[in-house]
Write a protein that holds these residues in place. Structure first.
Motif, PDB file in Angstrom:
ATOM      1  N   CYS A  48      -7.146   2.227   1.164  1.00  0.00           N
ATOM      2  CA  CYS A  48      -6.590   3.020   0.078  1.00  0.00           C
ATOM      3  C   CYS A  48      -6.706   2.254  -1.253  1.00  0.00           C
ATOM      4  CB  CYS A  48      -5.118   3.322   0.383  1.00  0.00           C
ATOM      5  SG  CYS A  48      -4.261   4.158  -0.948  1.00  0.00           S
ATOM      6  N   CYS A  74      -6.199  -1.621  -0.475  1.00  0.00           N
ATOM      7  CA  CYS A  74      -5.534  -2.007   0.764  1.00  0.00           C
ATOM      8  C   CYS A  74      -6.580  -2.387   1.803  1.00  0.00           C
ATOM      9  CB  CYS A  74      -4.679  -0.848   1.271  1.00  0.00           C
ATOM     10  SG  CYS A  74      -3.987  -1.164   2.905  1.00  0.00           S
ATOM     11  N   CYS A 101       0.848  -1.184   0.000  1.00  0.00           N
ATOM     12  CA  CYS A 101       0.000   0.000   0.000  1.00  0.00           C
ATOM     13  C   CYS A 101       0.890   1.243   0.000  1.00  0.00           C
ATOM     14  CB  CYS A 101      -0.887  -0.010   1.241  1.00  0.00           C
ATOM     15  SG  CYS A 101      -1.800   1.533   1.463  1.00  0.00           S
TER      16      CYS A 101
HETATM   17 ZN   LIG Z   1      -3.039   0.914   3.272  1.00  0.00          ZN
END
Ligand SMILES: [Zn+2]
Length: 114
Positions: free
Chosen positions: A103, A98, A5
């Protein structure tokens, strides 16, 4: 290789296939519409072929032709739509998510998973 991420550097990343799924649905709908047009000509062709066997043949041939035209159109549209969606996933949408922070980001280009 493992994706990370960009925000929290977690490796709990899952691929998103939003475009692919949406593309498949849209493609199937569009394909079915195209298939409906194909079904009409398919029905006509089937009726002509079936006419050899008499009135029952016309009905059966027409049905078979319509079914075939619709199915083929829908399936072809679904495949084409899913392919298109894949490209949209890759090029336009963020296609990774993520699980830690939610995200959404793009898979680094040129790297293929699996
Ligand atoms: Zn993340």
């Amino acid at each position: 290789m493992s994706l990370q991420c960009p925000r929290c550097h977690s490796e709990r990343i899952v691929p998103r296939e939003v475009g692919k799924r949406a593309g498949g649905v849209i493609g199937a709908a569009g394909g079915a519409a195209t298939g409906a047009a194909g079904a009409v000509s398919g029905a006509q062709a089937g009726a002509v072929v079936g006419a050899v066997a008499g009135p029952v043949g016309v009905v059966l041939g027409g049905l078979a032709g319509a079914l075939f035209g619709g199915l083929v159109g829908g399936a072809a549209g679904c495949v084409a739509g899913a392919k298109l969606g894949e490209v949209v996933d890759e090029k336009v949408l963020g296609n990774c998510e993520c699980l830690e922070c939610g995200c959404v980001f793009s898979n680094p280009s040129g790297q293929h998973q699996g």
